[in-house]
Design a protein around this motif. Structure first.
Motif, PDB file in Angstrom:
ATOM      1  N   LEU A 158       0.828  -1.204   0.000  1.00 11.42           N
ATOM      2  CA  LEU A 158       0.000   0.000   0.000  1.00 11.42           C
ATOM      3  C   LEU A 158       0.863   1.256   0.000  1.00 11.42           C
ATOM      4  CD1 LEU A 158      -2.723  -0.999   2.631  1.00 11.42           C
ATOM      5  CD2 LEU A 158      -2.970  -0.952   0.138  1.00 11.42           C
ATOM      6  N   SER A 159       0.300   2.331  -0.525  1.00 11.10           N
ATOM      7  CA  SER A 159       0.968   3.632  -0.550  1.00 11.10           C
ATOM      8  C   SER A 159       0.847   4.328   0.805  1.00 11.10           C
ATOM      9  CB  SER A 159       0.325   4.511  -1.627  1.00 11.10           C
ATOM     10  OG  SER A 159       0.753   5.855  -1.506  1.00 11.10           O
ATOM     11  N   HIS A 170       5.550 -10.621 -11.997  1.00  8.14           N
ATOM     12  CA  HIS A 170       4.439 -11.073 -11.169  1.00  8.14           C
ATOM     13  C   HIS A 170       3.121 -11.088 -11.934  1.00  8.14           C
ATOM     14  CE1 HIS A 170       6.743  -9.592  -7.340  1.00  8.14           C
ATOM     15  NE2 HIS A 170       7.452 -10.414  -8.096  1.00  8.14           N
ATOM     16  N   ALA A 171       2.283 -12.046 -11.573  1.00  2.87           N
ATOM     17  CA  ALA A 171       0.947 -12.176 -12.152  1.00  2.87           C
ATOM     18  C   ALA A 171      -0.061 -12.350 -11.016  1.00  2.87           C
ATOM     19  CB  ALA A 171       0.887 -13.375 -13.093  1.00  2.87           C
ATOM     20  N   PRO A 172      -1.344 -12.048 -11.253  1.00  2.00           N
ATOM     21  CA  PRO A 172      -2.376 -12.303 -10.247  1.00  2.00           C
ATOM     22  C   PRO A 172      -2.401 -13.779  -9.847  1.00  2.00           C
ATOM     23  CG  PRO A 172      -3.227 -10.881 -11.969  1.00  2.00           C
ATOM     24  CD  PRO A 172      -1.890 -11.374 -12.449  1.00  2.00           C
ATOM     25  N   PRO A 197       2.260 -13.608   7.672  1.00  2.00           N
ATOM     26  CA  PRO A 197       1.472 -12.767   6.758  1.00  2.00           C
ATOM     27  C   PRO A 197       1.852 -13.018   5.302  1.00  2.00           C
ATOM     28  CG  PRO A 197       3.158 -11.465   7.875  1.00  2.00           C
ATOM     29  CD  PRO A 197       3.190 -12.823   8.505  1.00  2.00           C
ATOM     30  N   PHE A 198       0.837 -13.133   4.444  1.00  2.00           N
ATOM     31  CA  PHE A 198       1.023 -13.313   3.005  1.00  2.00           C
ATOM     32  C   PHE A 198       0.710 -11.983   2.327  1.00  2.00           C
ATOM     33  CE2 PHE A 198       0.576 -17.602   4.478  1.00  2.00           C
ATOM     34  CZ  PHE A 198       1.260 -18.406   3.557  1.00  2.00           C
ATOM     35  N   ILE A 199       1.720 -11.382   1.710  1.00  2.00           N
ATOM     36  CA  ILE A 199       1.581 -10.053   1.124  1.00  2.00           C
ATOM     37  C   ILE A 199       1.565 -10.136  -0.398  1.00  2.00           C
ATOM     38  CG2 ILE A 199       2.609  -7.759   0.930  1.00  2.00           C
ATOM     39  CD1 ILE A 199       1.692  -8.290   3.724  1.00  2.00           C
ATOM     40  N   LEU A 200       0.518  -9.605  -1.010  1.00  2.00           N
ATOM     41  CA  LEU A 200       0.427  -9.562  -2.468  1.00  2.00           C
ATOM     42  C   LEU A 200       1.282  -8.422  -3.035  1.00  2.00           C
ATOM     43  CD1 LEU A 200      -3.450  -9.911  -2.819  1.00  2.00           C
ATOM     44  CD2 LEU A 200      -1.776 -11.639  -3.533  1.00  2.00           C
ATOM     45  N   GLU A 201       2.046  -8.751  -4.079  1.00  2.00           N
ATOM     46  CA  GLU A 201       2.733  -7.742  -4.885  1.00  2.00           C
ATOM     47  C   GLU A 201       2.312  -7.929  -6.344  1.00  2.00           C
ATOM     48  OE1 GLU A 201       6.974  -7.035  -2.657  1.00  2.00           O
ATOM     49  OE2 GLU A 201       6.814  -8.768  -3.982  1.00  2.00           O
ATOM     50  N   THR A 202       1.116  -8.394  -6.521  1.00  2.00           N
ATOM     51  CA  THR A 202       0.578  -8.681  -7.851  1.00  2.00           C
ATOM     52  C   THR A 202       0.124  -7.390  -8.537  1.00  2.00           C
ATOM     53  OG1 THR A 202      -1.517  -9.122  -6.738  1.00  2.00           O
ATOM     54  CG2 THR A 202      -0.144 -11.018  -7.268  1.00  2.00           C
ATOM     55  N   PRO A 203       0.025  -7.376  -9.875  1.00  2.00           N
ATOM     56  CA  PRO A 203      -0.377  -6.160 -10.594  1.00  2.00           C
ATOM     57  C   PRO A 203      -1.838  -5.791 -10.315  1.00  2.00           C
ATOM     58  CG  PRO A 203      -0.115  -8.005 -12.124  1.00  2.00           C
ATOM     59  CD  PRO A 203       0.401  -8.468 -10.801  1.00  2.00           C
ATOM     60  N   LYS A 204      -2.042  -4.755  -9.528  1.00  2.00           N
ATOM     61  CA  LYS A 204      -3.400  -4.382  -9.119  1.00  2.00           C
ATOM     62  C   LYS A 204      -4.218  -3.829 -10.284  1.00  2.00           C
ATOM     63  CE  LYS A 204      -1.828   0.134  -7.401  1.00  2.00           C
ATOM     64  NZ  LYS A 204      -1.709   1.001  -6.196  1.00  2.00           N
ATOM     65  N   GLU A 205      -3.536  -3.461 -11.384  1.00  2.00           N
ATOM     66  CA  GLU A 205      -4.259  -2.978 -12.561  1.00  2.00           C
ATOM     67  C   GLU A 205      -5.018  -4.126 -13.222  1.00  2.00           C
ATOM     68  OE1 GLU A 205      -0.969  -2.828 -12.193  1.00  2.00           O
ATOM     69  OE2 GLU A 205      -0.703  -0.757 -11.526  1.00  2.00           O
ATOM     70  N   GLU A 206      -4.528  -5.360 -13.032  1.00  2.00           N
ATOM     71  CA  GLU A 206      -5.176  -6.523 -13.632  1.00  2.00           C
ATOM     72  C   GLU A 206      -6.276  -7.082 -12.736  1.00  2.00           C
ATOM     73  OE1 GLU A 206      -2.373  -9.386 -15.227  1.00  2.00           O
ATOM     74  OE2 GLU A 206      -0.877  -7.815 -15.536  1.00  2.00           O
ATOM     75  N   LYS A 243     -10.157  -7.087  -4.197  1.00  2.00           N
ATOM     76  CA  LYS A 243     -10.854  -8.246  -4.751  1.00  2.00           C
ATOM     77  C   LYS A 243     -10.020  -9.513  -4.579  1.00  2.00           C
ATOM     78  CE  LYS A 243     -12.799 -10.093  -9.064  1.00  2.00           C
ATOM     79  NZ  LYS A 243     -13.056  -9.823 -10.502  1.00  2.00           N
ATOM     80  N   GLU A 244      -8.711  -9.394  -4.815  1.00  2.00           N
ATOM     81  CA  GLU A 244      -7.842 -10.557  -4.729  1.00  2.00           C
ATOM     82  C   GLU A 244      -7.744 -11.067  -3.291  1.00  2.00           C
ATOM     83  OE1 GLU A 244      -3.915 -11.898  -7.258  1.00  2.00           O
ATOM     84  OE2 GLU A 244      -4.100  -9.806  -6.642  1.00  2.00           O
ATOM     85  N   ILE A 245      -7.697 -10.151  -2.333  1.00  2.00           N
ATOM     86  CA  ILE A 245      -7.661 -10.536  -0.918  1.00  2.00           C
ATOM     87  C   ILE A 245      -8.936 -11.267  -0.547  1.00  2.00           C
ATOM     88  CG2 ILE A 245      -7.749  -9.617   1.444  1.00  2.00           C
ATOM     89  CD1 ILE A 245      -5.747  -7.462   0.496  1.00  2.00           C
TER      90      ILE A 245
END
Length: 276
Positions: free
Chosen positions: A7-8, A226-228, A253-262, A267-269
């Motif tokens: 997150l920013s 990285h991919a979703p 903790p499992f942290i996503l670094e997936t492309p949020k534009e895709e 939603k992915e969480i």
């Protein structure tokens, strides 16, 4: 299971924590400062303290990712001093925010004909950063996504660098699934072997965070793209299932670094929480 994403901090450290909570995340990762600079950041202690209090109240874990120019194998004295100052700054901010630690990429090989030189330099840098550091935040070494056999692609390397440091109790690990897949450390089908070797090395005893990323390329290609998680990469749900149902990782903790534009991270969480 505890899922989150990067997150920013455009609205401050507390703002990032509140965004994680609103997304239903149990964790988040953030850059503590400009991700493309090694400059030392003067931060607002009140904001950091409020972030820590909020995360404790809402049971949210956080972790800092060091800026992109950070390297444990700096080639010049000027770069070395900048890296040391930046990493210390990151640790101070992590401690103030109540974060687990600072994720740092494993160093790059300096000279192929002198393989030990790179490891020795990494150990020197880690010792300089951590000797005298008395906070709770740790340096978290991350496996690299290079071609098989390149530096930083094995659990043995990460564990041995930690073992040889003076302040090893201040060092933990970050496991990146895409990096592991790209380097063929984990080819999607050998998770049991990875666990067995990791337990022999006590690697998993010091694992603090997992970067949960799919891969846009096949295993062993050395390509870190990285991919979703669902239906868009080379890592299958059944293969992720091997990791996500490992009892030993239940509190990590499992942290996503997936492309949020895709696929938007919120939603992915939600999809991850429904599935696992």
């Amino acid at each position: 299971m505890r899922f989150g994403c990067h997150l920013s901090i455009k609205n401050g450290f507390l703002g990032a924590a509140k965004q994680a909570y609103e997304m239903g995340a149990g964790a988040f990762q953030y850059f503590s400062k400009n991700p493309r600079s090694l400059g030392v950041k003067e931060f607002q202690l009140e904001d950091a303290t409020l972030c820590k209090q909020f995360c404790e109240e809402k049971d949210i874990l956080s972790v800092i990712h060091s800026p992109y120019p950070t390297t444990l194998t700096p080639k010049t004295n000027k770069k070395r001093e900048a890296v040391l100052a930046s990493l210390h700054n990151d640790l101070v901010i992590a401690d103030a925010c109540g974060s687990i630690g600072v994720v740092v990429h494993f160093g790059k090989q300096l000279e192929p004909e002198k393989p030990l030189q790179s490891y020795q330099l990494m150990i020197e840098i880690l010792n300089e950063v951590l000797v005298g550091w008395d906070g709770q935040a740790k340096i978290l070494l991350e496996n690299t996504g290079g071609l098989p056999g390149t530096i930083g692609t094995t659990l043995d390397e990460l564990a041995q660098v930690r073992n040889l440091c003076q302040e090893q109790e201040k060092i933990g690990f970050c496991f990146d699934t895409c990096h592991a897949f790209a380097s063929s450390l984990w080819d999607g089908d050998n998770w049991q072997e990875v666990m067995e070797r990791g337990n022999e090395l006590a690697y998993f005893d010091h694992l603090e965070v997992i970067h949960l990323n799919n891969s846009k390329y096949a295993t062993g290609t050395g390509k870190d793209r990285h991919a979703p998680i669902f239906n868009q990469g080379y890592i299958l749900e059944t293969q992720f299932n091997d990791i996500l149902t490992t009892p030993q990782l239940r509190d990590i903790p499992f942290i996503l670094e997936t492309p949020k534009e895709e696929v938007p991270h919120e939603k992915e969480i939600a999809m991850l929480q429904e599935k696992w």
